[in-house]
Design a protein around this motif. Sequence first.
Motif, PDB file in Angstrom:
ATOM      1  N   UNK A 169     -44.649  39.838   0.224  1.00 25.93           N
ATOM      2  CA  UNK A 169     -44.018  38.878   1.753  1.00 25.93           C
ATOM      3  C   UNK A 169     -42.924  39.641   1.959  1.00 25.93           C
ATOM      4  N   UNK A 170     -42.178  39.736   3.350  1.00 29.16           N
ATOM      5  CA  UNK A 170     -41.283  40.492   3.819  1.00 29.16           C
ATOM      6  C   UNK A 170     -40.653  38.549   4.472  1.00 29.16           C
ATOM      7  N   UNK A 171     -38.928  39.185   4.131  1.00 28.39           N
ATOM      8  CA  UNK A 171     -38.296  37.674   3.686  1.00 28.39           C
ATOM      9  C   UNK A 171     -37.382  38.516   5.765  1.00 28.39           C
ATOM     10  N   UNK A 172     -37.006  37.397   6.211  1.00 24.71           N
ATOM     11  CA  UNK A 172     -36.811  38.074   7.670  1.00 24.71           C
ATOM     12  C   UNK A 172     -34.955  36.765   7.874  1.00 24.71           C
ATOM     13  N   UNK A 173     -33.997  37.549   7.867  1.00 25.35           N
ATOM     14  CA  UNK A 173     -32.835  36.951   8.542  1.00 25.35           C
ATOM     15  C   UNK A 173     -33.402  35.847   9.435  1.00 25.35           C
ATOM     16  N   UNK A 174     -32.882  34.673   9.969  1.00 22.42           N
ATOM     17  CA  UNK A 174     -33.168  34.463  10.797  1.00 22.42           C
ATOM     18  C   UNK A 174     -31.600  34.242  10.617  1.00 22.42           C
ATOM     19  N   UNK A 175     -29.971  34.427  11.318  1.00 23.68           N
ATOM     20  CA  UNK A 175     -28.381  34.432  12.171  1.00 23.68           C
ATOM     21  C   UNK A 175     -28.678  33.251  12.407  1.00 23.68           C
ATOM     22  N   UNK A 176     -29.380  32.850  13.978  1.00 22.69           N
ATOM     23  CA  UNK A 176     -28.269  32.130  14.395  1.00 22.69           C
ATOM     24  C   UNK A 176     -29.038  30.928  14.162  1.00 22.69           C
ATOM     25  N   UNK A 177     -29.488  30.629  13.363  1.00 25.02           N
ATOM     26  CA  UNK A 177     -29.939  29.464  12.776  1.00 25.02           C
ATOM     27  C   UNK A 177     -30.247  28.809  10.984  1.00 25.02           C
ATOM     28  N   UNK A 178     -29.812  29.421  10.657  1.00 31.55           N
ATOM     29  CA  UNK A 178     -29.620  29.377   8.879  1.00 31.55           C
ATOM     30  C   UNK A 178     -30.893  29.148   8.271  1.00 31.55           C
TER      31      UNK A 178
END
Length: 400
Positions: free
Chosen positions: A304-313
């Motif tokens: 799995x790859x974790x993708x941080x979506x900074x603009x929506x938390x």
Amino acid sequence: MRTTNAARLLAAGAALTALTLLAGCGGSGDGGGAHRADEPVVSKAAVPPPPVKPQQARTLPGMPPVLDPADLYAADRPGRLSPVVKDFPSLVYVPNTNSDTVSVIDPRTYRIVRTLKVGRQPQHVVPSWDLKTLWVNNDRGNSLTPIDPRTGEAGKPVAVHDPYNLYFTPDGKYAVVMASMDRQLVFRDAHTMKTVKAVPVTCFGVNHADFSADGRYFVVSCEFSGELLKVDTAAMKVVAHQKLPLRGAMPQDVKISPDGKLFYIADMAANGMWILNGDTFAKPTFLATGKGAHGLYVSRDSRVMYISNRGEGTISLYDFARHRLTGKWRLPGGGSPDMGGVSADGKVLWLSGRYNSEVYALDTGTGRLLARIKVGSGPHGLAVYPQPGRYSLGHTGIFR
């Protein structure tokens, strides 16, 4: 008369048969021999040829051999610490860009145990190739502050101009400084940080990168012009570049797939990630993940790859084998998940909260928020250390 002749013919035939059988028992030129009636006869054509030893990939000279060509992250399994780092205390180092400090967190208690004063505008904390040093990238301070991971203490800064981010070539010879404002990729001696070659680039905002499976090239993202570069590692030369097919694209973090076939590039303006064949460097495809996609982190089992979506938390989950998103975690009460890393045991994902002056610790099994820790202003490229792996390629911890 007929009977006599017939008898003679029969006797001659018997003698000929006996001679044939004797010849068969005596051996032949091809080494064959007699066999019992109950023994199977094996055709030479049916005997399998000896196994062919697979050829090793033609990697960058001096680069450690690839452990598993099907999984570049094979050395990053839970708890598989190098002898170099096995006795280092487990800590989380958080560069606070606006506070000019690094907050040091004990991951067992979720408490800050030390605050280090560093240079102006620290952006990332980067493990060195040999795993012995952590380098704080003081971008506007034009310096790198070394941290001794055995003690957690900072040392004397080294003068390096515009070090927005820092990588290391797979052979361990050179550090590669992402000099964003200078519009350069600066190859430096990995130990002394003396300049070996400064490579001008035509794009704006070089910031993140990752290396091919064989280490012979790396892909660089250019944040402010929406471009990608392909750089020959040994020649220290840009060999290809392309403009992303979206007006206003802002590419960020870069990661290679476990099988080495694809590169993933987060894009905070496109709200997702680009998927690129690095070898052909053809036009990439796009996958929407969430608003402000920024950081990319691989799980300890390489699934799995974790993708941080900074603009929506939120944090999106991407399944490598199925080539699709399989879930999304949402931070309770919101937040701005940015850069970080996975704990040595693989159970916790650590991310900085860029716009909230905080750090998040999430359970990788459930996505549950374990802790929200207040730190300095503008926390950015935090490093969880130590981590499994034989050597570091830079950033907040790309280990092979």
